[in-house]
Motif scaffolding. Sequence first.
Motif, PDB file in Angstrom:
ATOM      1  N   THR A 100       0.839  -1.197   0.000  1.00  0.00           N
ATOM      2  CA  THR A 100       0.000   0.000   0.000  1.00  0.00           C
ATOM      3  C   THR A 100       0.877   1.250   0.000  1.00  0.00           C
ATOM      4  OG1 THR A 100      -0.111   0.194   2.403  1.00  0.00           O
ATOM      5  CG2 THR A 100      -1.786  -1.192   1.343  1.00  0.00           C
ATOM      6  N   ALA A 101       0.274   2.353  -0.438  1.00  0.00           N
ATOM      7  CA  ALA A 101       1.001   3.623  -0.441  1.00  0.00           C
ATOM      8  C   ALA A 101       1.501   3.957   0.964  1.00  0.00           C
ATOM      9  CB  ALA A 101       0.092   4.737  -0.965  1.00  0.00           C
ATOM     10  N   PRO A 205     -22.352  -7.136 -19.138  1.00  0.00           N
ATOM     11  CA  PRO A 205     -20.937  -6.852 -18.918  1.00  0.00           C
ATOM     12  C   PRO A 205     -20.600  -6.723 -17.430  1.00  0.00           C
ATOM     13  CG  PRO A 205     -22.067  -4.913 -19.787  1.00  0.00           C
ATOM     14  CD  PRO A 205     -23.072  -6.020 -19.769  1.00  0.00           C
ATOM     15  N   THR A 206     -19.409  -7.129 -17.060  1.00  0.00           N
ATOM     16  CA  THR A 206     -18.929  -6.972 -15.695  1.00  0.00           C
ATOM     17  C   THR A 206     -17.851  -5.891 -15.677  1.00  0.00           C
ATOM     18  OG1 THR A 206     -17.855  -8.100 -13.836  1.00  0.00           O
ATOM     19  CG2 THR A 206     -17.172  -8.776 -16.026  1.00  0.00           C
ATOM     20  N   PRO A 207     -17.674  -5.211 -14.548  1.00  0.00           N
ATOM     21  CA  PRO A 207     -16.551  -4.275 -14.448  1.00  0.00           C
ATOM     22  C   PRO A 207     -15.205  -4.983 -14.283  1.00  0.00           C
ATOM     23  CG  PRO A 207     -17.802  -4.298 -12.394  1.00  0.00           C
ATOM     24  CD  PRO A 207     -18.569  -5.141 -13.379  1.00  0.00           C
ATOM     25  N   HIS A 218     -25.981  -9.172  -6.955  1.00  0.00           N
ATOM     26  CA  HIS A 218     -26.093  -7.942  -6.157  1.00  0.00           C
ATOM     27  C   HIS A 218     -25.096  -6.914  -6.689  1.00  0.00           C
ATOM     28  CE1 HIS A 218     -25.796  -5.388  -2.511  1.00  0.00           C
ATOM     29  NE2 HIS A 218     -27.043  -5.768  -2.328  1.00  0.00           N
ATOM     30  N   PRO A 219     -25.436  -5.607  -6.646  1.00  0.00           N
ATOM     31  CA  PRO A 219     -24.517  -4.602  -7.190  1.00  0.00           C
ATOM     32  C   PRO A 219     -23.161  -4.537  -6.474  1.00  0.00           C
ATOM     33  CG  PRO A 219     -26.612  -3.592  -6.508  1.00  0.00           C
ATOM     34  CD  PRO A 219     -26.716  -5.048  -6.200  1.00  0.00           C
ATOM     35  N   SER A 220     -23.056  -5.100  -5.283  1.00  0.00           N
ATOM     36  CA  SER A 220     -21.759  -5.094  -4.594  1.00  0.00           C
ATOM     37  C   SER A 220     -20.823  -6.158  -5.150  1.00  0.00           C
ATOM     38  CB  SER A 220     -21.948  -5.318  -3.086  1.00  0.00           C
ATOM     39  OG  SER A 220     -22.470  -6.611  -2.823  1.00  0.00           O
ATOM     40  N   PRO A 222     -20.717  -7.492  -8.869  1.00  0.00           N
ATOM     41  CA  PRO A 222     -21.363  -7.531 -10.189  1.00  0.00           C
ATOM     42  C   PRO A 222     -20.678  -8.459 -11.180  1.00  0.00           C
ATOM     43  CG  PRO A 222     -20.062  -5.537  -9.974  1.00  0.00           C
ATOM     44  CD  PRO A 222     -19.919  -6.290  -8.683  1.00  0.00           C
ATOM     45  N   GLN A 313     -19.648  -6.660 -24.579  1.00  0.00           N
ATOM     46  CA  GLN A 313     -18.344  -6.206 -24.075  1.00  0.00           C
ATOM     47  C   GLN A 313     -17.374  -7.360 -24.292  1.00  0.00           C
ATOM     48  OE1 GLN A 313     -17.802  -3.842 -20.215  1.00  0.00           O
ATOM     49  NE2 GLN A 313     -16.949  -5.776 -19.524  1.00  0.00           N
TER      50      GLN A 313
ATOM     51  N   LEU B   8     -26.752   3.748  -7.841  1.00  0.00           N
ATOM     52  CA  LEU B   8     -27.782   2.730  -7.609  1.00  0.00           C
ATOM     53  C   LEU B   8     -28.390   2.871  -6.213  1.00  0.00           C
ATOM     54  CD1 LEU B   8     -26.220  -0.425  -9.319  1.00  0.00           C
ATOM     55  CD2 LEU B   8     -27.880   1.197 -10.227  1.00  0.00           C
ATOM     56  N   ASP B  37     -10.698   2.427  -4.471  1.00  0.00           N
ATOM     57  CA  ASP B  37     -11.061   1.253  -3.673  1.00  0.00           C
ATOM     58  C   ASP B  37     -12.528   0.872  -3.903  1.00  0.00           C
ATOM     59  OD1 ASP B  37     -10.487  -0.577  -1.360  1.00  0.00           O
ATOM     60  OD2 ASP B  37     -12.134   0.577  -0.488  1.00  0.00           O
ATOM     61  N   ASN B  38     -12.770  -0.420  -4.161  1.00  0.00           N
ATOM     62  CA  ASN B  38     -14.132  -0.863  -4.478  1.00  0.00           C
ATOM     63  C   ASN B  38     -15.127  -0.579  -3.362  1.00  0.00           C
ATOM     64  OD1 ASN B  38     -13.628  -1.768  -7.040  1.00  0.00           O
ATOM     65  ND2 ASN B  38     -13.345  -3.913  -6.469  1.00  0.00           N
ATOM     66  N   TYR B  42     -18.395   1.662  -3.791  1.00  0.00           N
ATOM     67  CA  TYR B  42     -19.729   1.132  -3.479  1.00  0.00           C
ATOM     68  C   TYR B  42     -20.449   2.048  -2.495  1.00  0.00           C
ATOM     69  CZ  TYR B  42     -23.387  -2.091  -2.045  1.00  0.00           C
ATOM     70  OH  TYR B  42     -24.606  -2.662  -1.775  1.00  0.00           O
ATOM     71  N   GLY B  46     -23.206   3.024  -4.701  1.00  0.00           N
ATOM     72  CA  GLY B  46     -24.043   1.829  -4.639  1.00  0.00           C
ATOM     73  C   GLY B  46     -23.687   0.799  -5.682  1.00  0.00           C
ATOM     74  N   VAL B  48     -20.095  -1.146  -7.989  1.00  0.00           N
ATOM     75  CA  VAL B  48     -18.672  -1.346  -8.194  1.00  0.00           C
ATOM     76  C   VAL B  48     -18.413  -1.228  -9.693  1.00  0.00           C
ATOM     77  CG1 VAL B  48     -16.800  -3.042  -8.038  1.00  0.00           C
ATOM     78  CG2 VAL B  48     -18.489  -2.873  -6.192  1.00  0.00           C
ATOM     79  N   PHE B  49     -17.368  -0.523 -10.071  1.00  0.00           N
ATOM     80  CA  PHE B  49     -16.980  -0.467 -11.486  1.00  0.00           C
ATOM     81  C   PHE B  49     -15.467  -0.381 -11.554  1.00  0.00           C
ATOM     82  CE2 PHE B  49     -15.827   4.005 -11.603  1.00  0.00           C
ATOM     83  CZ  PHE B  49     -16.525   4.524 -10.523  1.00  0.00           C
ATOM     84  N   ALA B  50     -14.936  -0.616 -12.746  1.00  0.00           N
ATOM     85  CA  ALA B  50     -13.486  -0.471 -12.947  1.00  0.00           C
ATOM     86  C   ALA B  50     -13.210   0.966 -13.339  1.00  0.00           C
ATOM     87  CB  ALA B  50     -12.998  -1.431 -14.014  1.00  0.00           C
ATOM     88  N   ARG B  67     -14.689   0.075 -17.163  1.00  0.00           N
ATOM     89  CA  ARG B  67     -15.708  -0.945 -17.410  1.00  0.00           C
ATOM     90  C   ARG B  67     -16.742  -0.890 -16.298  1.00  0.00           C
ATOM     91  NH1 ARG B  67     -11.200  -4.049 -18.398  1.00  0.00           N
ATOM     92  NH2 ARG B  67     -11.235  -4.522 -16.203  1.00  0.00           N
ATOM     93  N   PRO B  68     -18.006  -1.274 -16.476  1.00  0.00           N
ATOM     94  CA  PRO B  68     -18.588  -1.785 -17.718  1.00  0.00           C
ATOM     95  C   PRO B  68     -18.870  -0.662 -18.719  1.00  0.00           C
ATOM     96  CG  PRO B  68     -20.283  -1.648 -16.045  1.00  0.00           C
ATOM     97  CD  PRO B  68     -18.989  -1.252 -15.382  1.00  0.00           C
ATOM     98  N   ILE B  69     -18.886  -1.052 -19.991  1.00  0.00           N
ATOM     99  CA  ILE B  69     -19.040  -0.060 -21.053  1.00  0.00           C
ATOM    100  C   ILE B  69     -20.476   0.417 -21.185  1.00  0.00           C
ATOM    101  CG2 ILE B  69     -17.078  -0.937 -22.380  1.00  0.00           C
ATOM    102  CD1 ILE B  69     -19.135  -2.391 -24.195  1.00  0.00           C
ATOM    103  N   THR B  70     -21.398  -0.195 -20.433  1.00  0.00           N
ATOM    104  CA  THR B  70     -22.823   0.135 -20.540  1.00  0.00           C
ATOM    105  C   THR B  70     -23.228   1.338 -19.682  1.00  0.00           C
ATOM    106  OG1 THR B  70     -23.046  -1.665 -18.960  1.00  0.00           O
ATOM    107  CG2 THR B  70     -23.737  -2.104 -21.232  1.00  0.00           C
ATOM    108  N   LEU B  99      -4.418   2.182  -1.931  1.00  0.00           N
ATOM    109  CA  LEU B  99      -3.742   2.428  -3.212  1.00  0.00           C
ATOM    110  C   LEU B  99      -2.419   1.664  -3.219  1.00  0.00           C
ATOM    111  CD1 LEU B  99      -4.570   4.436  -5.517  1.00  0.00           C
ATOM    112  CD2 LEU B  99      -2.994   6.073  -4.472  1.00  0.00           C
ATOM    113  N   GLY B 246     -24.844  -6.572   0.842  1.00  0.00           N
ATOM    114  CA  GLY B 246     -23.728  -5.659   0.585  1.00  0.00           C
ATOM    115  C   GLY B 246     -23.251  -5.013   1.876  1.00  0.00           C
TER     116      GLY B 246
END
Lengths: 386, 386
Positions: A100-101, A205-207, A218-220, A222, A313, B8, B37-38, B42, B46, B48-50, B67-70, B99, B246
């Motif tokens: 970690t940083a 698509p997933t992230p 669940h969105p947590s 995905p 994707q 969300l 950080d995921n 979240y 609400g 998680v994404f890249a 991502r996701p591209i949607t 990080l 979650g």
Amino acid sequence: MDPNQLFLIPSDEIDTRIAKITAEMKADGADSILIADNANKYYITGRVFAGWLTVSSSGKVHAWVRRPITLHGDNISFVRKPEEITFDGNVIGLEFATLTAADFLRISAIIQGKPTANASAIMRRARATKTPYEIQRIAESGQRHDAVYRSVPSLFRDGMTDIDLQIEIERELRKAGCLGQFHISGDSMELFMGNILVGDNADNPTPYDFAMGGAGAHPSLPVGANGSLIADGSSVMVDANGNFTGYMTDMTRTFARGTIADLAIRAHDCSIAICNRLASIGVPGVKASDLYEEAVAMASEAGLADFFMGHRQHAGFIGHGVGIEINEAPVIAPRSKDILQEGNVIALEPKFVIPGTGAVGIENTYVVRPNGMQCLTLSPQEILPL
Amino acid sequence: MDPNQLFLIPSDEIDTRIAKITAEMKADGADSILIADNANKYYITGRVFAGWLTVSSSGKVHAWVRRPITLHGDNISFVRKPEEITFDGNVIGLEFATLTAADFLRISAIIQGKPTANASAIMRRARATKTPYEIQRIAESGQRHDAVYRSVPSLFRDGMTDIDLQIEIERELRKAGCLGQFHISGDSMELFMGNILVGDNADNPTPYDFAMGGAGAHPSLPVGANGSLIADGSSVMVDANGNFTGYMTDMTRTFARGTIADLAIRAHDCSIAICNRLASIGVPGVKASDLYEEAVAMASEAGLADFFMGHRQHAGFIGHGVGIEINEAPVIAPRSKDILQEGNVIALEPKFVIPGTGAVGIENTYVVRPNGMQCLTLSPQEILPL
């Protein structure tokens, strides 16, 4: 073997691994490396502990232990903080990819003024070619993984959702000794016990940087199963956790409920053909990027490019190294600079997403041998009915 | 709610969370924070994404998405690399606790010359007091967690090992909607679906910073069940995953096979008494360290100090914040500087390890209210027979 000494692997195996690490250290000019990452600690010692390891280019390993308090031996010092660690030499390797940083800044203050090297890169290269001992652990995971996959049709009941089926597969895996934990380097991706994709959920698509997606429950979290009914005409792709030995196999098989589209069957056959072709040309010295291009060319020639590695994707790779973690070197991707080496263990997963049917294709884990890639995941490859 | 927009969670809930974050940013002088950080993503969205989020002290949130591209919306930019991110203001908060060093050095180059603040500390404080919406999610996890724990005696079969029982509990949890994933901040600790401790395995120290240990089934995952037979006279401590929404609840209950030692029963009663006492004195403004000292004093007065929070190895805390992750603020430990605040959600786990019997005691998840701590994990607290 004394369970409270540092090393839980045979001494000749330790020597082999340390020789691989020190060779990579010398290539990068590192006099010592500081190891904090659990996967790297496990590689060096065969155990996980709280604290740090130092490895010097002469091959000396020392553990700076916080817990467990039961460890003992000449190569162990109990410490409370990293400021108590001493380093041999001038150039110190740090794990830039996982430290970690906050810890990086703290360690930088401790080694003040000394130049650094990238211990993450050193360890990634050392771990990329597996020893015979490691290949044996992976092959053992493969055998147990296979046995569970063969039971999948017997776990299916009419009216099940993807999650229902996944729960039963999870239980079979655990009963067969699967440890459950799915080791991924870094904290940006996660997956619980694998990915079961049914029907059009495969096109969500997933992230995460996985080959396949799925909306998840669940969105947590995905990715993967989302409660889709296993309906007639759906494919059921099973890509479940193969961590039975601390070393993982990665294997995917596709099942079908009722009759699925011809296009899906053709794509599945193409996936098998790609795996067979790459396994035959995947000899030491071949570029990872060439394997990728060969796979893409075969999918394109079959008129399946739009569905290859996803539909809405697309994933940017078709294979990856696997061992203690699921995302090791080499990476089979267009811009990969990796060159195949004997002892690489690689999962190939040329998969397709066919709208209206779902995900099809296979994934196998292979070890690179002088004459090609030997498959360690031996379940039947054809689409089996549920 | 459009599933492809950034947020969300309801808009008033977003406003509440952003207000908490910007208040903490102002306290630390941060003009912007960069979130990778995921768990923090979240919390804010609400989902998680890249990619990355920036939050400015004015409350503006922007997502820099890989991502996701949607995803779509005014507050979204698609980027390939962090160099494309723009920041408002001068002082930039970075997540020093999560990080990686590599990303820290890369981001440092991007914000060259600008002073930094600690976004991990800012987010940790903002997340430490839960909103009513979050408390509702945690309470819902608690209800479902409770229902599964009530089924534990019905899952037991004569001749089972700890792992056998754990597999059946895992399945019940998953069938009740448990997401499986156990979210821990940082990558030094891991646990698969919880810790089931039977008999003297409870006295095997773990390297991880959990309250209890256990040797685990494999050296790659040294915590928890190790294949011990659930024999007559053994306690069976069940501390299993409560992530249904979650947001997690943390709950432990103790079962017994046959007749267990009086000392173990006395220690279990002491654990319940400690929980009740701390819940009654745990009002806003109380020092977390005072709760810890009260627990230690009660264990000592009962003559149980040698067994409190472990026997061969002792844990250094008796409780911790819980929410999206299992190791949130406040920490109930001797040197904790945390002060209880209304809306903290805290797991209290004053446990004992009794040689010859095993682990006993309970754990509950509480929300800090003006007049004390309200329990959200309502399973029966007494030792139940298996």
